[in-house]
Enzyme design. Structure first.
Site, short mmCIF file in Angstrom:
data_model
loop_
_atom_site.label_atom_id
_atom_site.label_comp_id
_atom_site.label_asym_id
_atom_site.label_seq_id
_atom_site.Cartn_x
_atom_site.Cartn_y
_atom_site.Cartn_z
N CYS A 132 -0.40 10.27 -11.49
CA CYS A 132 -0.03 11.64 -10.75
C CYS A 132 -1.41 12.33 -10.40
O CYS A 132 -2.03 12.94 -11.09
CB CYS A 132 0.57 12.46 -11.85
SG CYS A 132 1.09 14.10 -11.19
N CYS A 135 -1.54 16.03 -10.93
CA CYS A 135 -1.64 16.82 -12.31
C CYS A 135 -3.04 16.45 -12.63
O CYS A 135 -3.52 17.22 -13.60
CB CYS A 135 -0.51 15.61 -13.27
SG CYS A 135 1.13 15.49 -12.74
N ASP A 136 -3.32 15.24 -12.36
CA ASP A 136 -4.81 14.77 -13.01
C ASP A 136 -6.10 14.96 -12.14
O ASP A 136 -7.13 14.96 -12.60
CB ASP A 136 -4.82 13.41 -13.54
CG ASP A 136 -3.86 13.35 -14.44
OD1 ASP A 136 -3.46 14.35 -15.18
OD2 ASP A 136 -3.02 12.38 -14.79
#
Ligand code: NAP
Length: 303
Positions: A132, A135-136
């Site tokens: 992701c 997200c990261d």
């Protein structure tokens, strides 16, 4: 046991759209979600192809859809559906926590990330390997990263990461992309993006954390190491239908078999969104499935 006219497994765009349609038909509805509402769209930073919404973030889209469904009276609970049984007129829905009864069920569980299938992938997940980018991605500011895949997710991830990372390698096993040409064209213009085409990731390097990937040219077999601290795997999705394996027919890839009317072989059980057999898996087609499945479910209940 609590009874609802319709129970929907999955609170992604298909499930929540279905909930809106069920409520507008004045039926009771419970939406059961294993993870977080919104589904995979919450990982998309900027949706550009939803009609009449030229730019909206996946999170804003999901929050707005959730607010719309719950304002209409849809109940959403965070419980994973593990089994659905057909008792004829009633359907029994088991979650990890409880049991419910419904007149009709809509399976809208979507799909999950496909693994790359390279050794040590699991061990290095969260230690440089991610599924992701939104997200990261922030953990890799001004660092070097690679994205693997050639679909819309990989192209969009690479574009997103190009704004954060120092260098982005986009590794794809062919020289043609499956994703939209418009996004690929934007990527080609980025100075810090290098396309590594006709290439396969053959090894993940590094001891406790990822320090690089080994890629092999598919035509020549020649190997090359890319020094990267992050690898974003975007090689597609697999349908989340395991809990329904005994209930509905699944095709060889695990998709629940249903036509455009979203009806499965079991009367009163419908499937909507990315876990259904279909040609085009997009946000707009997931929402369309939700509307169709709900309309069919209401018709079934009223018949
Ligand atoms: P996808 O379209 O299925 O693409 C998966 C990509 O990964 C393909 O390029 C495939 O290569 C490659 N791949 C598969 N297995 C691999 C392996 N083992 N090793 C290396 N490469 C592998 O998946 P997606 O990009 O996640 O998209 C899923 C669906 O969501 C699509 O319908 C997509 O259009 C949609 N989506 C839409 C948007 C948007 O509209 N904004 C954004 C994201 C996703 P090949 O091409 O060689 O098969």
């Amino acid at each position: 046991m609590e009874h609802f006219d319709v129970i929907i497994a999955g609170a992604g765009p298909a499930g929540l759209t279905a909930a809106i349609y069920v409520r507008r038909a004045a039926k009771t509805v419970l939406v059961l979600e294993a993870k977080a509402w919104g589904g995979q769209i919450i990982n998309t930073p900027d949706i550009e192809n939803y009609p009449a919404a030229a730019h909206i973030s996946g999170t804003d889209f999901a929050n707005s859809l959730y607010a719309q469904a719950t304002a209409l009276g849809a109940e959403v609970r965070l419980e994973k559906v593990v089994r659905v049984e057909d008792l004829g007129e009633a359907k029994l829905v088991r979650t990890l926590r409880d049991e419910y009864e419904a007149g009709a069920v809509i399976l809208a569980t979507g799909s999950e990330n496909r693994k790359l299938g390279v050794e040590r992938e699991q061990e290095l997940t969260g230690r440089g390997v991610s599924y992701c980018a939104t997200c990261d991605g922030n953990f890799f500011r001004r660092r070097d990263v690679a994205v693997v895949g050639g679909g819309n997710t990989a192209l969009e991830d690479a574009l997103y990461l190009a704004e954060l990372a120092r260098k982005v390698y986009l590794i794809h096993r062919r020289d043609g992309f499956r994703g939209e040409e418009a996004t690929a064209a934007l990527l080609r213009e980025k100075e810090n993006v290098e396309l590594v085409l006709n290439a396969q990731v053959t090894a993940l390097l590094g001891d406790k954390r990822l320090t690089g990937v080994e890629v092999a040219d598919k035509r020549t077999g020649e190997k090359r190491s890319l020094e990267v601290q992050g690898l974003f795997v975007a090689v597609g999705r697999v349908p989340e239908n395991e809990s329904f394996r005994e209930l509905v027919e699944l095709d060889a890839s695990g998709y629940a078999v249903a036509g455009e009317n979203c009806r499965t072989r079991i009367p009163g059980v419908f499937v909507a969104g990315d876990n259904r057999t279909k040609e085009v898996r997009q946000l707009v087609t997931a929402a369309a499935d939700g509307a169709v499945a709900a309309t069919e479910a209401v018709r079934y209940l009223n018949s």
